[in-house]
Design a protein around this motif. Structure first.
Motif, mmCIF file in Angstrom:
data_model
loop_
_atom_site.group_PDB
_atom_site.id
_atom_site.type_symbol
_atom_site.label_atom_id
_atom_site.label_comp_id
_atom_site.label_asym_id
_atom_site.label_seq_id
_atom_site.Cartn_x
_atom_site.Cartn_y
_atom_site.Cartn_z
ATOM 1 N N GLY A 126 0.833 -1.194 0.000
ATOM 2 C CA GLY A 126 0.000 0.000 0.000
ATOM 3 C C GLY A 126 0.867 1.243 0.000
ATOM 4 N N LEU A 127 0.728 2.073 -1.021
ATOM 5 C CA LEU A 127 1.458 3.340 -1.076
ATOM 6 C C LEU A 127 0.576 4.416 -0.475
ATOM 7 C CD1 LEU A 127 2.375 1.578 -3.729
ATOM 8 C CD2 LEU A 127 3.634 3.669 -4.274
ATOM 9 N N GLU A 128 1.119 5.178 0.467
ATOM 10 C CA GLU A 128 0.338 6.160 1.217
ATOM 11 C C GLU A 128 0.714 7.580 0.788
ATOM 12 O OE1 GLU A 128 -0.108 3.325 5.178
ATOM 13 O OE2 GLU A 128 1.010 5.206 5.325
ATOM 14 N N TYR A 129 -0.326 8.340 0.443
ATOM 15 C CA TYR A 129 -0.146 9.725 0.004
ATOM 16 C C TYR A 129 -0.913 10.655 0.940
ATOM 17 C CZ TYR A 129 1.697 7.763 -4.328
ATOM 18 O OH TYR A 129 2.453 7.083 -5.253
ATOM 19 N N PHE A 130 -0.272 11.743 1.317
ATOM 20 C CA PHE A 130 -0.869 12.734 2.203
ATOM 21 C C PHE A 130 -1.143 13.996 1.386
ATOM 22 C CE2 PHE A 130 2.362 10.142 4.274
ATOM 23 C CZ PHE A 130 1.624 9.492 5.240
ATOM 24 N N CYS A 131 -2.342 14.532 1.498
ATOM 25 C CA CYS A 131 -2.680 15.690 0.674
ATOM 26 C C CYS A 131 -3.843 16.454 1.301
ATOM 27 C CB CYS A 131 -3.055 15.247 -0.740
ATOM 28 S SG CYS A 131 -4.468 14.127 -0.809
ATOM 29 N N ASN A 132 -4.242 17.543 0.644
ATOM 30 C CA ASN A 132 -5.443 18.283 1.013
ATOM 31 C C ASN A 132 -6.486 18.069 -0.069
ATOM 32 O OD1 ASN A 132 -4.200 19.354 3.328
ATOM 33 N ND2 ASN A 132 -3.354 21.057 2.159
ATOM 34 N N ASP A 133 -7.751 18.211 0.301
ATOM 35 C CA ASP A 133 -8.808 17.933 -0.669
ATOM 36 C C ASP A 133 -8.860 18.954 -1.808
ATOM 37 O OD1 ASP A 133 -9.889 20.095 0.644
ATOM 38 O OD2 ASP A 133 -11.539 18.989 1.560
ATOM 39 N N ILE A 134 -8.069 20.018 -1.705
ATOM 40 C CA ILE A 134 -8.001 20.989 -2.804
ATOM 41 C C ILE A 134 -6.806 20.710 -3.721
ATOM 42 C CG2 ILE A 134 -9.178 22.825 -1.526
ATOM 43 C CD1 ILE A 134 -6.406 24.039 -0.964
ATOM 44 N N ASP A 135 -5.977 19.716 -3.345
ATOM 45 C CA ASP A 135 -4.802 19.394 -4.151
ATOM 46 C C ASP A 135 -5.192 18.624 -5.409
ATOM 47 O OD1 ASP A 135 -3.274 20.592 -2.234
ATOM 48 O OD2 ASP A 135 -2.622 18.724 -1.279
ATOM 49 N N GLU A 188 -5.425 7.332 -12.796
ATOM 50 C CA GLU A 188 -4.288 8.246 -12.655
ATOM 51 C C GLU A 188 -3.487 7.952 -11.393
ATOM 52 O OE1 GLU A 188 -5.687 12.410 -14.786
ATOM 53 O OE2 GLU A 188 -6.677 11.830 -12.902
ATOM 54 N N MET A 189 -4.188 7.620 -10.304
ATOM 55 C CA MET A 189 -3.489 7.315 -9.045
ATOM 56 C C MET A 189 -2.676 6.036 -9.173
ATOM 57 S SD MET A 189 -3.572 9.547 -6.638
ATOM 58 C CE MET A 189 -2.541 8.450 -5.687
ATOM 59 N N ILE A 190 -3.245 5.028 -9.821
ATOM 60 C CA ILE A 190 -2.533 3.759 -9.997
ATOM 61 C C ILE A 190 -1.297 3.955 -10.866
ATOM 62 C CG2 ILE A 190 -2.703 1.444 -11.018
ATOM 63 C CD1 ILE A 190 -5.736 1.573 -10.173
ATOM 64 N N LYS A 191 -1.443 4.769 -11.906
ATOM 65 C CA LYS A 191 -0.300 5.058 -12.782
ATOM 66 C C LYS A 191 0.792 5.793 -12.011
ATOM 67 C CE LYS A 191 0.899 7.275 -17.186
ATOM 68 N NZ LYS A 191 0.392 8.067 -18.344
ATOM 69 N N LEU A 192 0.405 6.797 -11.194
ATOM 70 C CA LEU A 192 1.380 7.539 -10.386
ATOM 71 C C LEU A 192 2.105 6.596 -9.424
ATOM 72 C CD1 LEU A 192 2.644 10.161 -9.199
ATOM 73 C CD2 LEU A 192 0.663 10.272 -7.666
ATOM 74 N N ALA A 193 1.346 5.768 -8.699
ATOM 75 C CA ALA A 193 1.941 4.875 -7.703
ATOM 76 C C ALA A 193 2.892 3.879 -8.363
ATOM 77 C CB ALA A 193 0.836 4.143 -6.945
ATOM 78 N N THR A 194 2.485 3.334 -9.487
ATOM 79 C CA THR A 194 3.342 2.352 -10.174
ATOM 80 C C THR A 194 4.620 3.010 -10.680
ATOM 81 O OG1 THR A 194 1.341 1.161 -10.874
ATOM 82 C CG2 THR A 194 3.401 0.619 -11.998
ATOM 83 N N ASN A 195 4.497 4.197 -11.255
ATOM 84 C CA ASN A 195 5.686 4.929 -11.722
ATOM 85 C C ASN A 195 6.648 5.205 -10.569
ATOM 86 O OD1 ASN A 195 5.655 5.309 -14.540
ATOM 87 N ND2 ASN A 195 4.016 6.825 -14.384
#
Length: 515
Positions: A390-399, A408-415
């Motif tokens: 599990g890859l964990e990303y921290f952000c704000n709901d406006i990001d 898009e998230m799966i592509k980012l995590a895999t990259n």
């Protein structure tokens, strides 16, 4: 005619379900639990994706509170391959005889799991917490290690008096050089603001007594440890724990079991419902209005008590009474950090990983932390020949990242797994899942410094009790959240109107991480 008293509990996470359980076991008050999602456990839930289970953020079942440790075992007993498990509380040892049921089909158990976490920095693995091992020195380099030692010595001899910010807290605790090497970038990745803008209270609550001195002490004591598993380990900082308990199928198993037990005991459980209004007259909650998310049907529930774990910002907006202008302003200014987990099922990974967590210190990727679910419990993955991470990303709901599509998230995590060197190509990914959780981390910046305005106001509402992480806007672990719920029920049972003993949990109690 109404005879039995009722308590509306807003939220079905650890605090809310603990309160409901305590009501059913210790009082004649009937709990009604309102949960907005389809899951029990809040962020301590477990989601099942094609037989592979995801733990949202990772939850070690460990507490320095005897009450909580016993409470967990009352719900799910310990299963161990060993005949004896030694628990040690405040130098009192209790040796439990464990029935070896490895051949049985009992799934409702707690497993004894080994703790291991590391930091990935400069394409190298470092122990977490940082240990003074030869490997650490080689990874850092002898000269850099020497400079870190000088920096730490300076912080000991000339500490910053009355540290106000998290940056000052870290420098006092670890020295400026080690802070900038291992704490600054990761912490700012988690919170999205400089450490100089975060209250020192966050460090005091989450890190407490951990320091280089503690690390040295632990390193020496490890040389003399026995082979028995000490599950309580009250003499150790939480980050130095070697063993913890974990439900066989993830943390959600604990809270699903609790929900089933309280339902059997007469509690009313309402999932997929959100609170739209809390009606208050003469400083008392009279009723709570809920709306079914699926059907849009509304219902008004009268109550004698109300226990809230909902985010403070939403709570204040839902109150029907006049809220002081300042309390409203503070509530509107409270900030949160949102959380995204991307689960990837891998047929091959380039490193042998025994970790529960790996903290990703590299600035060239957005991922903050990596979980290896196989190592939390082998039963979290349907095929143990595969690695479920599990890859964990921290952000704000406006990001921008919060609004990424699942693809898009799966592509980012895999990259990013490829960039970090953990996998070689997209072909390594067999399956994937994205989970977004808003308001996961209550922040210690924004208007938080004036939070007493909210506390003072809500404390005047006689039968309203705020508990749990979001309910109190405190970055509690689940055991602290549970303890706030237990204390609230005790206060109600004993007609105690002063709520200061609830607010003091995880600030002054003996179950602190700092001994």
């Amino acid at each position: 005619m109404k005879t039995q008293k009722t308590a509306v509990i807003i939220g079905g996470g650890p605090a809310g379900l603990t309160a409901a359980y305590e009501f059913t076991k210790r009082t004649d008050i009937n709990p009604i639990v309102i949960e907005m999602s389809e899951f029990w456990g809040g962020i301590s839930r477990t989601e099942n994706h094609n037989g592979n289970r995801i733990d949202i953020g990772g939850h070690r079942f460990f507490s320095k509170s005897d009450v909580v440790m016993n409470w967990w075992q009352e719900i799910l007993p310990i299963h161990s391959e060993e005949q004896k498990v030694e628990l040690t509380y405040q130098n009192k040892k209790q040796e439990l005889q464990i029935e070896n049921n490895s051949t049985s089909n009992n799934d409702n158990v707690l497993l004894v799991r080994k703790r291991k976490s590391r930091i990935f920095f400069n394409n190298k693995f470092f122990d977490y917490p940082i240990s003074l091992s030869l490997q650490t020195i080689l990874n850092l380099g002898f000269f850099n290690t020497f400079l870190i030692g000088l920096s730490y010595t300076k912080s000991v001899l000339f500490p910053i008096k009355n540290p106000k910010t998290l940056e000052q807290f870290f420098i006092n605790r670890f020295g400026n050089r080690l802070y900038k090497t291992f704490f600054k970038d990761y912490t700012e990745k988690v919170w999205g603001v400089p450490c100089s803008e975060i209250s020192a209270e966050w460090g005091a609550q989450r890190i407490k007594g951990l320091s280089i001195t503690k690390t040295l002490t632990n390193a020496i004591s490890t040389l003399f440890k026995t082979n028995k598993k000490d599950l309580s380990q009250k003499n150790k900082e939480t980050s130095l724990i070697e063993y913890f308990l974990y439900p066989k199928f993830g943390p959600g198993q604990m809270w699903e079991t609790v929900a089933e037990k309280i339902k059997n005991d007469g509690a009313i459980l309402k999932q997929n419902n959100r609170v739209t209004a809390i009606n208050i007259v003469n400083n008392k909650v009279l009723s709570v209005v809920i709306e079914n998310i699926l059907t849009k049907n509304k219902e008004t529930i009268e109550c004698d008590y109300c226990i809230s774990t909902m985010p403070i910002k939403e709570l204040i907006k839902s109150l029907s009474s006049d809220v002081p202008k300042k309390a409203k302003e503070v509530a509107n200014g409270l900030m949160y950090r949102d959380f995204i987990t991307v689960g990837l099922l891998l047929n091959h990974i380039n490193f042998k990983l025994e970790d529960n967590w790996i903290y990703i210190q590299e600035s060239y990727v957005k991922v903050g932390r990596l979980q290896i679910f196989n190592n939390w419990s082998p039963h979290m993955v349907s095929d143990t020949s595969k690695t479920w991470v599990g890859l964990e990303y921290f952000c704000n709901d406006i990001d921008k990242i919060w609004n990424f599509s699942e693809e898009e998230m799966i592509k980012l995590a895999t990259n990013e797994m490829i960039k970090l060197g953990f996998i070689n190509s997209f072909e390594n990914v067999l399956d994937s899942k994205v989970i977004k959780v808003p308001k996961t981390y209550p922040a210690y910046f924004g208007s938080y410094s004036e939070f007493n305005e909210i506390q003072n106001f809500t404390d005047t509402i006689e039968n309203l009790f705020l508990v749990g992480r979001n309910g109190m806007h405190k970055y509690n672990n689940q055991d602290h959240s549970m303890l706030t719920a237990m204390q609230a029920v005790q206060n109600i049972k004993n007609n105690i109107t002063d709520k200061s003993n609830i607010w003091s949990i995880n600030t002054e109690e003996e179950y602190h991480e700092e001994k």
